[in-house]
Design an enzyme around this catalytic site. Structure first.
Site, PDB file in Angstrom:
ATOM      1  CG  ASP A 184     -47.066  26.001 -20.808  1.00 46.05           C
ATOM      2  OD1 ASP A 184     -45.906  26.368 -21.068  1.00 46.05           O
ATOM      3  OD2 ASP A 184     -47.507  24.990 -21.579  1.00 46.05           O
ATOM      4  CG  HIS A 185     -41.379  27.279 -18.374  1.00 45.55           C
ATOM      5  ND1 HIS A 185     -41.774  25.918 -18.056  1.00 45.55           N
ATOM      6  CD2 HIS A 185     -40.594  27.429 -18.957  1.00 45.55           C
ATOM      7  CE1 HIS A 185     -40.682  25.341 -18.628  1.00 45.55           C
ATOM      8  NE2 HIS A 185     -39.973  26.248 -19.303  1.00 45.55           N
ATOM      9  CG  HIS A 247     -43.867  23.616 -22.894  1.00 45.69           C
ATOM     10  ND1 HIS A 247     -44.269  24.174 -21.967  1.00 45.69           N
ATOM     11  CD2 HIS A 247     -42.848  22.539 -22.372  1.00 45.69           C
ATOM     12  CE1 HIS A 247     -43.508  23.742 -20.666  1.00 45.69           C
ATOM     13  NE2 HIS A 247     -42.718  23.013 -21.024  1.00 45.69           N
TER      14      HIS A 247
HETATM   15  N1  NAP Z   1     -36.823  21.809 -12.668  1.00 42.62           N
HETATM   16  C1  NAP Z   1     -37.242  22.448 -13.531  1.00 42.62           C
HETATM   17  O1  NAP Z   1     -36.396  23.234 -14.205  1.00 42.62           O
HETATM   18  C2  NAP Z   1     -38.783  22.445 -13.932  1.00 42.62           C
HETATM   19  C3  NAP Z   1     -39.090  23.218 -14.905  1.00 42.62           C
HETATM   20  C4  NAP Z   1     -40.376  23.010 -15.397  1.00 42.62           C
HETATM   21  C5  NAP Z   1     -41.441  22.267 -14.627  1.00 42.62           C
HETATM   22  N2  NAP Z   1     -40.850  21.540 -13.546  1.00 42.62           N
HETATM   23  C6  NAP Z   1     -41.805  20.965 -12.638  1.00 42.62           C
HETATM   24  O2  NAP Z   1     -41.879  21.105 -11.437  1.00 42.62           O
HETATM   25  C7  NAP Z   1     -41.998  20.026 -10.576  1.00 42.62           C
HETATM   26  C8  NAP Z   1     -40.705  20.017  -9.673  1.00 42.62           C
HETATM   27  O3  NAP Z   1     -39.642  19.714 -10.429  1.00 42.62           O
HETATM   28  P1  NAP Z   1     -38.183  19.511  -9.779  1.00 42.62           P
HETATM   29  O4  NAP Z   1     -37.163  19.352 -11.029  1.00 42.62           O
HETATM   30  O5  NAP Z   1     -38.010  20.737  -8.877  1.00 42.62           O
HETATM   31  O6  NAP Z   1     -38.307  18.229  -8.950  1.00 42.62           O
HETATM   32  P2  NAP Z   1     -37.243  17.585  -7.916  1.00 42.62           P
HETATM   33  O7  NAP Z   1     -35.841  18.185  -8.194  1.00 42.62           O
HETATM   34  O8  NAP Z   1     -37.205  16.273  -8.070  1.00 42.62           O
HETATM   35  O9  NAP Z   1     -37.733  18.211  -6.569  1.00 42.62           O
HETATM   36  C9  NAP Z   1     -38.616  17.664  -5.909  1.00 42.62           C
HETATM   37  C10 NAP Z   1     -39.142  18.095  -4.484  1.00 42.62           C
HETATM   38  O10 NAP Z   1     -40.019  17.443  -4.009  1.00 42.62           O
HETATM   39  C11 NAP Z   1     -39.819  17.012  -2.550  1.00 42.62           C
HETATM   40  N3  NAP Z   1     -40.563  15.894  -2.309  1.00 42.62           N
HETATM   41  C12 NAP Z   1     -40.747  14.676  -3.048  1.00 42.62           C
HETATM   42  N4  NAP Z   1     -41.408  13.623  -2.447  1.00 42.62           N
HETATM   43  C13 NAP Z   1     -41.581  14.151  -1.237  1.00 42.62           C
HETATM   44  C14 NAP Z   1     -42.267  13.730  -0.003  1.00 42.62           C
HETATM   45  N5  NAP Z   1     -42.874  12.608  -0.023  1.00 42.62           N
HETATM   46  N6  NAP Z   1     -42.483  14.533   1.087  1.00 42.62           N
HETATM   47  C15 NAP Z   1     -41.833  15.846   0.710  1.00 42.62           C
HETATM   48  N7  NAP Z   1     -41.144  16.153  -0.100  1.00 42.62           N
HETATM   49  C16 NAP Z   1     -41.044  15.470  -1.179  1.00 42.62           C
HETATM   50  C17 NAP Z   1     -38.220  16.849  -2.590  1.00 42.62           C
HETATM   51  O11 NAP Z   1     -38.121  16.940  -1.598  1.00 42.62           O
HETATM   52  P3  NAP Z   1     -36.686  16.111  -0.890  1.00 42.62           P
HETATM   53  O12 NAP Z   1     -35.350  16.593  -1.589  1.00 42.62           O
HETATM   54  O13 NAP Z   1     -36.550  16.688   0.723  1.00 42.62           O
HETATM   55  O14 NAP Z   1     -36.937  14.669  -0.904  1.00 42.62           O
HETATM   56  C18 NAP Z   1     -37.902  17.966  -3.545  1.00 42.62           C
HETATM   57  O15 NAP Z   1     -37.805  19.324  -2.798  1.00 42.62           O
HETATM   58  C19 NAP Z   1     -42.299  18.864 -11.214  1.00 42.62           C
HETATM   59  O16 NAP Z   1     -43.606  18.834 -11.432  1.00 42.62           O
HETATM   60  C20 NAP Z   1     -41.804  19.442 -12.524  1.00 42.62           C
HETATM   61  O17 NAP Z   1     -42.393  18.566 -13.952  1.00 42.62           O
HETATM   62  C21 NAP Z   1     -39.385  21.644 -13.251  1.00 42.62           C
END
Ligand code: NAP
Length: 487
Positions: A184-185, A247
């Site tokens: 939980d950042h 959070h």
């Molecule tokens: N972004 C933030 O700032 C943030 C902050 C707090 C928490 N989070 C949490 O962190 C997690 C990731 O968030 P995100 O924003 O980084 O999501 P995102 O940008 O949608 O990235 C999803 C990642 O998962 C990969 N992926 C999805 N389906 C796949 C599959 N079947 N096989 C292989 N790779 C797959 C995608 O790869 P491809 O692109 O190659 O398909 C991509 O690398 C989530 O749980 C989110 O709630 C994110």
């Protein structure tokens, strides 16, 4: 706070979701900053895993670009050296067959980097991929006995109590609780960690911390942006599950917990869980929910017209809820939580309002009760609002604020939340991560709120406004107002 801890000497850091936003915006910049400060394990390599077809070099170039964007002030003189230990492996998380090649790649990397079979697996991907990844790690024997394995898992941890329990059960088939780091950042933010120091390292606060002296507590997380490209996900979730369950409940537990007997991670968490279990389920008229419509905010559209959102959606993009804690310390003290999207400002803060002194009415001037304000955004800092006499012959009172702006004073040395959290994972310090019983206790409060939502009016508010007026009435009926000090 974790006592005598020992830095992990060697490991491969495996990121599932390497092409995603979190990896590029937060994880790689945090790893690089730790590398520059020599705070990574001695023998270390990063293997990014995702579905897109990329070479190691493509991935390194992508990382380079995002570093320049997200670490604009950083010197990159050691970036190429860092990137030489960064690799990419293409894998479909849902396809069991594709894991064998990844396993072999990690074993080969072990030999080159002397990482001894130790692994940190970071699930930085969509929540519906958590289960298939963990099942495959176990079934395909990624977790050899006698090696050091750690799992980092992002929010959301389940959709509700039932799915969270199911996910936890699956994780427990592969990892022990002390190997699991639920991120939980917000807990990695300096000002949030400072809550411990404020409460327990200063004699002045602890005796005042409770219903005799505190009038109400407000935890506010306001955003001036909408749901962006997260429509499909957000519409299933809504504001209460998206930020209150995690959070905001974490922050509430840090403010309301009783002092732990010792400052070891276990006792701190026991104390947090205890208070989470003492939260009463809010009544229907203590819950306000809202949904944004098109408004003054540039480019805004009705929430229902956002991509991925159902045309008849009743998902809340705003929530204000009064929580009460059923124990002696907090009897009758409201904890107001407010969050929303597409509002008139971005602001994250905690305000602890103290009660009026009985002599308050005897003074003239701008007297306000004391307030302790912990600001997390736009800048991080702590303010204590006090009343003092204005200079001159008349005895008039003026309201002043002692401020301690963390981000102003410590810009250079303040680690980003993810740096701090990753560093703690290498050290094996669980203090700033959410233990399973904390997650469970928070869902036990949030599930009944979600169940009540169906019977509660959804207030529409204009994008760029402060949110529905009903949220003001929620606090006014108890003689309170929302604090927006120090904007
Ligand atoms: N972004 C933030 O700032 C943030 C902050 C707090 C928490 N989070 C949490 O962190 C997690 C990731 O968030 P995100 O924003 O980084 O999501 P995102 O940008 O949608 O990235 C999803 C990642 O998962 C990969 N992926 C999805 N389906 C796949 C599959 N079947 N096989 C292989 N790779 C797959 C995608 O790869 P491809 O692109 O190659 O398909 C991509 O690398 C989530 O749980 C989110 O709630 C994110």
């Amino acid at each position: 706070m974790g006592g005598q801890l020992k830095m992990l000497e060697s490991c491969i850091f495996v990121i599932f979701g390497a092409t995603g936003d979190l990896t590029h915006r937060k994880l790689m910049p945090a790893l690089y900053r730790l590398y520059v400060r020599n705070e990574l394990p001695k023998n270390f390599a990063v293997v990014g895993v995702a579905r897109k077809d990329k070479t190691h070099d493509d991935f390194r170039q992508d990382v380079k670009k995002s570093m320049a964007e997200f670490l604009p002030k950083e010197k990159f003189d050691r970036l190429d050296k860092f990137l030489s230990g960064v690799f990419y492996y293409r894998n479909d998380f849902d396809t069991a067959d594709s894991y064998a090649g990844l396993k072999k790649f990690l074993e080969d990397t072990d030999k080159k980097y002397r990482t001894a079979g130790n692994r940190i697996f970071y699930l930085a991907t969509l929540p519906d991929k958590f289960e298939p990844i963990i099942k495959n790690l176990r079934k395909q024997k990624f977790l050899a006995k006698g090696k050091d394995h750690r799992l980092i898992i992002e929010k959301p941890f389940g959709d509700d109590l039932k799915s969270a329990r199911k996910l936890n059960k699956i994780i427990n088939t592969a990892f022990r609780e002390n190997q699991i780091f639920r991120i939980d950042h917000y807990l990695g933010k300096e000002a949030v960690q400072n809550l411990f120091a404020l409460r327990f390292a200063n004699k002045i606060f602890e005796p005042a911390w409770g219903e005799r002296n505190i009038e109400n507590v407000q935890i506010t997380l306001l955003e001036n942006t909408g749901i962006g490209t997260r429509g499909g996900f957000y519409d299933r979730y809504g504001a209460i599950k998206d930020v209150m369950q995690n959070h905001m409940m974490q922050i509430l537990s840090l403010i309301a917990m009783s002092p732990p007997k010792n400052f070891n991670p276990g006792e701190v968490k026991d104390s947090k869980v205890k208070v989470l279990r003492e939260i009463s389920i809010p009544k229907k008229n203590d819950i306000v929910i809202g949904q944004y419509r098109k408004g003054a905010l540039k480019g805004s559209v009705d929430y229902k017209d956002e991509e991925g959102v159902a045309k008849d959606s009743r998902t809340e993009t705003f929530a204000a809820i009064k929580f009460c804690i059923n124990n002696e310390r907090w009897k009758g003290v409201p904890f107001y939580l407010k969050t929303g999207k597409n509002l008139d400002r971005k602001l994250v803060q905690i305000i602890v309002y103290f009660r009026n002194t009985s002599l308050l009415s005897k003074f003239s001037g701008g007297i306000h009760p004391n307030a302790l304000i912990i600001k997390l955004f736009p800048d991080e800092g702590i303010y204590l609002r006090m009343n003092i006499k204005t200079p001159g012959n008349n005895f008039e009172i003026e309201n002043v604020s002692m401020d301690f702006c963390h981000s102003c004073l410590f810009v250079i040395n303040t680690p980003e939340a993810y740096e701090k959290l990753l560093h703690d994972i290498f050290l094996g310090d669980p203090t700033l991560f959410t233990r399973w019983d904390e997650v469970e206790a928070a869902w036990k409060v949030i599930d009944p709120v979600i169940a009540k939502k169906k019977k509660i009016r959804l207030h529409y508010y204009s994008s760029g406004s402060p949110g529905p007026e009903a949220a003001d009435r929620l606090v006014k009926k108890n003689g309170h107002h929302w604090g927006l000090e120090h904007m």
